[in-house]
Design a protein around this motif. Structure first.
Motif, mmCIF file in Angstrom:
data_model
loop_
_atom_site.group_PDB
_atom_site.id
_atom_site.type_symbol
_atom_site.label_atom_id
_atom_site.label_comp_id
_atom_site.label_asym_id
_atom_site.label_seq_id
_atom_site.Cartn_x
_atom_site.Cartn_y
_atom_site.Cartn_z
ATOM 1 N N PRO A 34 1.010 -1.159 -0.379
ATOM 2 C CA PRO A 34 -0.325 0.140 0.289
ATOM 3 C C PRO A 34 0.751 1.352 -0.250
ATOM 4 O O PRO A 34 1.763 1.293 1.029
ATOM 5 C CB PRO A 34 -0.449 -0.124 1.245
ATOM 6 C CG PRO A 34 0.068 -1.215 2.015
ATOM 7 C CD PRO A 34 0.975 -1.939 1.685
ATOM 8 N N TRP A 35 0.586 2.261 -0.875
ATOM 9 C CA TRP A 35 1.374 3.551 -1.244
ATOM 10 C C TRP A 35 0.377 4.991 -1.401
ATOM 11 O O TRP A 35 -0.592 4.675 -1.848
ATOM 12 C CB TRP A 35 2.246 3.075 -2.233
ATOM 13 C CG TRP A 35 2.589 2.720 -3.304
ATOM 14 C CD1 TRP A 35 1.315 1.545 -3.634
ATOM 15 C CD2 TRP A 35 2.125 3.633 -4.266
ATOM 16 N NE1 TRP A 35 1.367 1.446 -5.255
ATOM 17 C CE2 TRP A 35 2.340 3.114 -5.456
ATOM 18 C CE3 TRP A 35 2.665 4.800 -5.135
ATOM 19 C CZ2 TRP A 35 1.736 3.734 -6.499
ATOM 20 C CZ3 TRP A 35 2.606 5.704 -5.922
ATOM 21 C CH2 TRP A 35 2.445 5.629 -7.222
ATOM 22 N N SER A 36 1.228 5.553 -0.896
ATOM 23 C CA SER A 36 0.429 6.671 -1.431
ATOM 24 C C SER A 36 1.759 7.589 -2.220
ATOM 25 O O SER A 36 2.769 7.640 -2.245
ATOM 26 C CB SER A 36 0.085 7.428 0.181
ATOM 27 O OG SER A 36 -0.492 8.197 -0.715
ATOM 28 N N GLY A 48 -4.329 6.199 -2.586
ATOM 29 C CA GLY A 48 -4.124 5.231 -2.305
ATOM 30 C C GLY A 48 -4.359 3.897 -3.011
ATOM 31 O O GLY A 48 -4.434 3.469 -4.115
ATOM 32 N N MET A 50 -2.715 0.528 -3.918
ATOM 33 C CA MET A 50 -1.847 -0.864 -3.143
ATOM 34 C C MET A 50 -2.741 -2.791 -4.069
ATOM 35 O O MET A 50 -3.416 -2.267 -5.246
ATOM 36 C CB MET A 50 -2.901 -1.343 -2.060
ATOM 37 C CG MET A 50 -4.237 -1.869 -1.520
ATOM 38 S SD MET A 50 -4.774 -1.354 -0.205
ATOM 39 C CE MET A 50 -4.528 0.151 0.116
ATOM 40 N N LEU A 142 0.082 3.024 4.775
ATOM 41 C CA LEU A 142 0.612 3.969 3.301
ATOM 42 C C LEU A 142 1.604 4.199 3.257
ATOM 43 O O LEU A 142 1.475 4.948 3.960
ATOM 44 C CB LEU A 142 -0.450 4.616 2.776
ATOM 45 C CG LEU A 142 -2.149 3.978 1.850
ATOM 46 C CD1 LEU A 142 -3.407 5.763 1.648
ATOM 47 C CD2 LEU A 142 -1.770 3.316 1.679
#
Ligand SMILES: [Cu+2]
Length: 169
Positions: A34-36, A48, A50, A142
């Motif tokens: 999960p990343w932002s 967001g 993922m 995130l």
């Protein structure tokens, strides 16, 4: 503005999220990486992304998400209509079929973190609770990954484009 948004999305597609991988598992659901993105000051919205896998033999539906950092989190889909890029809420939630993986990524499904309390900063980990139908809620983080300088400018445009897009509905 529409043109800028498309250019931004194209740019994002070309920049692979490299930094660090992390994953979360609970029951039949696995959430990978999960990343932002960092947000410029004054920008009310973040994203967001993922990858969600369902190893069970029944479908699971992502029906909501929440974070203390944003007033509201929506599940969105980016799609093309008459050559114009659009974002719209995913009605009824995002289903991850049994045995399948669904990617939330630039140009596609994503979470929209609305009414941010403060800008998302590179290196931060944003706590996020995912609510599913067919599986238990899950807490993930995130990772706010760096933007390179070239994308930063267009990132700002994305958000103005996004807001404009929402006002269409
Ligand atoms: Cu969106």
């Amino acid at each position: 503005m529409k043109y800028c948004l498309s250019a931004f999305l194209l740019a994002l597609t070309l920049v692979a999220p490299a930094a660090f991988a992390h994953e979360y598992s609970q029951g039949q659901v696995k959430v990978d990486h999960p990343w932002s993105r960092p947000t410029p000051p004054g920008t009310p919205m973040g994203v967001g992304y993922m990858s969600i896998s369902n190893s069970g033999d029944s479908d699971v539906t992502l029906i909501g998400a929440a974070t203390p950092r944003a007033g509201h989190v929506s599940i969105h889909e980016t799609s093309m209509h008459d050559g114009v890029m659009r974002m719209q809420p995913v009605k009824g939630g995002l289903t991850i079929p049994a045995g399948a993986t669904v990617d939330l990524k630039p140009h596609s499904f994503h979470l929209m973190l609305e009414k941010l309390d403060s800008p998302l900063q590179e290196g931060e980990r944003i706590p996020l609770t995912l609510t599913f139908e067919g599986a238990k809620s899950m807490d993930v983080k995130l990772a706010v990954e760096p933007l390179d300088g070239g994308v930063m400018k267009e990132h700002g445009m994305d958000h103005s484009g996004h807001e404009m897009d929402h006002s269409d509905h």
